[in-house]
Write an enzyme that holds these catalytic residues in place. Structure first.
Site, mmCIF file in Angstrom:
data_model
loop_
_atom_site.group_PDB
_atom_site.id
_atom_site.type_symbol
_atom_site.label_atom_id
_atom_site.label_comp_id
_atom_site.label_asym_id
_atom_site.label_seq_id
_atom_site.Cartn_x
_atom_site.Cartn_y
_atom_site.Cartn_z
ATOM 1 N N HIS A 66 38.568 51.381 46.970
ATOM 2 C CA HIS A 66 37.866 51.679 45.712
ATOM 3 C C HIS A 66 37.209 50.439 45.117
ATOM 4 O O HIS A 66 36.383 50.548 44.218
ATOM 5 C CB HIS A 66 38.773 52.416 44.714
ATOM 6 N N ASP A 112 43.219 53.990 50.692
ATOM 7 C CA ASP A 112 42.538 53.060 49.781
ATOM 8 C C ASP A 112 42.627 51.638 50.360
ATOM 9 O O ASP A 112 43.315 50.774 49.830
ATOM 10 C CB ASP A 112 43.180 53.155 48.390
ATOM 11 N N GLN A 201 44.417 47.108 35.534
ATOM 12 C CA GLN A 201 43.000 47.096 35.905
ATOM 13 C C GLN A 201 42.547 45.658 36.232
ATOM 14 O O GLN A 201 42.834 44.727 35.486
ATOM 15 C CB GLN A 201 42.143 47.659 34.768
ATOM 16 N N GLY A 202 41.861 45.530 37.328
ATOM 17 C CA GLY A 202 41.402 44.215 37.782
ATOM 18 C C GLY A 202 42.288 43.621 38.864
ATOM 19 O O GLY A 202 41.899 42.700 39.563
ATOM 20 N N ASP A 203 43.515 44.162 38.983
ATOM 21 C CA ASP A 203 44.433 43.703 40.039
ATOM 22 C C ASP A 203 44.233 44.472 41.336
ATOM 23 O O ASP A 203 44.751 44.068 42.383
ATOM 24 C CB ASP A 203 45.894 43.868 39.595
ATOM 25 N N SER A 204 43.526 45.584 41.263
ATOM 26 C CA SER A 204 43.331 46.418 42.451
ATOM 27 C C SER A 204 42.841 45.611 43.630
ATOM 28 O O SER A 204 42.051 44.684 43.486
ATOM 29 C CB SER A 204 42.299 47.505 42.168
HETATM 30 N N1 ARG Z 1 42.920 50.836 39.812
HETATM 31 C C1 ARG Z 1 43.214 49.584 39.178
HETATM 32 C C2 ARG Z 1 42.109 48.574 39.454
HETATM 33 O O1 ARG Z 1 41.037 48.964 39.832
HETATM 34 C C3 ARG Z 1 44.582 49.088 39.473
HETATM 35 C C4 ARG Z 1 45.562 49.985 38.874
HETATM 36 C C5 ARG Z 1 46.945 49.591 39.039
HETATM 37 N N2 ARG Z 1 47.601 50.303 38.007
HETATM 38 C C6 ARG Z 1 48.901 50.271 37.819
HETATM 39 N N3 ARG Z 1 49.392 50.868 36.800
HETATM 40 N N4 ARG Z 1 49.667 49.639 38.643
HETATM 41 O O2 ARG Z 1 42.248 47.398 39.193
#
Ligand code: ARG
Length: 249
Positions: A66, A112, A201-204
């Site tokens: 993603h 993913d 968000q941002g860690d993905s």
């Molecule tokens: N989808 C998020 C991103 O794009 C990462 C989400 C991780 N979320 C969590 N609750 N662990 O950075």
């Protein structure tokens, strides 16, 4: 990550002496990139960070599909060896190729996983992948390290510095209770039942590491660090062969 964020310093005044007691309320803390030289972040051509990643060979970075599906090699960069996003340390690498897992549709439907190919080989140490046989690394309760420059609270801003936190692997039953779309064959979830420590968000795309191997790729979750809502990671052992095939190209 909801990391670091809250470091409460309690000043305990006793007999005229002030003693500082550090109480870390929400798991994470700043970590040194020297201890994790394979952790990278991904930016657009203007240098805006939007995801993390892991160097797994001198020219290959594993991230989340993603993070990569809508991008081109031309408009994407990988930053290595830069703990402080506001510094100019390390290397900004250009890409020649982006592979996205062919079954990827959306993060919560699995697959993913993506591999970015760097134009020039880099000298940073890479991290080995978990293999199909590394089942013990996925035993519930195994503690792993998550890393990234993502948000330090659900509504917060992303982190200037690299942050890290330790989260245990949760058993699949717990993950399935938390999320109807959780697929135990392709995903691992991690965190504490009460929440408090998580990626955000941002860690993905960034690493979830145990036993000196990449066991997960930060993928999704409901909010961040919420009670009963663990973080979900792509299960690297399940994709090891697909990723290894990309490393040979
Ligand atoms: N989808 C998020 C991103 O794009 C990462 C989400 C991780 N979320 C969590 N609750 N662990 O950075």
């Amino acid at each position: 990550m909801r990391l670091a964020g809250l470091l409460m310093t309690l000043m305990v005044v006793f007999a005229g002496t002030a003693t500082a007691v550090d109480v870390r309320v929400v798991g994470g803390e700043r970590v040194s990139i020297d201890d994790h030289p394979w952790v990278v972040y991904v930016t657009d051509a203007s240098g805006n960070q939007f995801c993390g990643g892991t160097l797994v060979s001198p020219t290959k970075v594993v991230t989340a599909a993603h993070c990569a599906a809508m991008r081109t090699p031309r408009n994407t960069r990988v930053v290595l060896g830069r703990e402080d996003r506001q510094s100019s340390a390390g290397v900004v690498a250009r890409l020649t190729d982006i592979w996205v897992h062919p079954d990827y549709v959306s993060a919560d439907q699995g697959s993913d996983v993506a591999v970015l190919t760097l134009r020039d080989a880099v000298g940073f140490t890479s991290l080995p992948l978990a293999r199909a046989t590394d089942e013990e690394l996925y035993e519930p309760g195994t503690s792993g390290l998550v890393l990234g420059w993502g948000r330090t609270s659900e509504q917060g801003s992303s982190s200037r510095y690299l942050m890290g936190a330790t989260v245990p692997v949760m058993d699949d039953g717990h993950c399935e209770n938390a999320y109807p779309q959780f697929d135990p064959d392709e995903m691992t979830c991690a965190g504490y039942p009460e929440g408090g420590v998580d990626t955000c968000q941002g860690d993905s795309g960034g690493p979830y590491v145990a036993g000196g191997r990449l066991i997960g790729i930060t993928s999704w979750g409901e909010g961040c660090a919420r009670e009963g809502k663990p973080g979900v990671y792509s299960e690297v052992k399940r994709y090891a062969e697909d990723i290894e095939a990309q490393l040979r190209i």
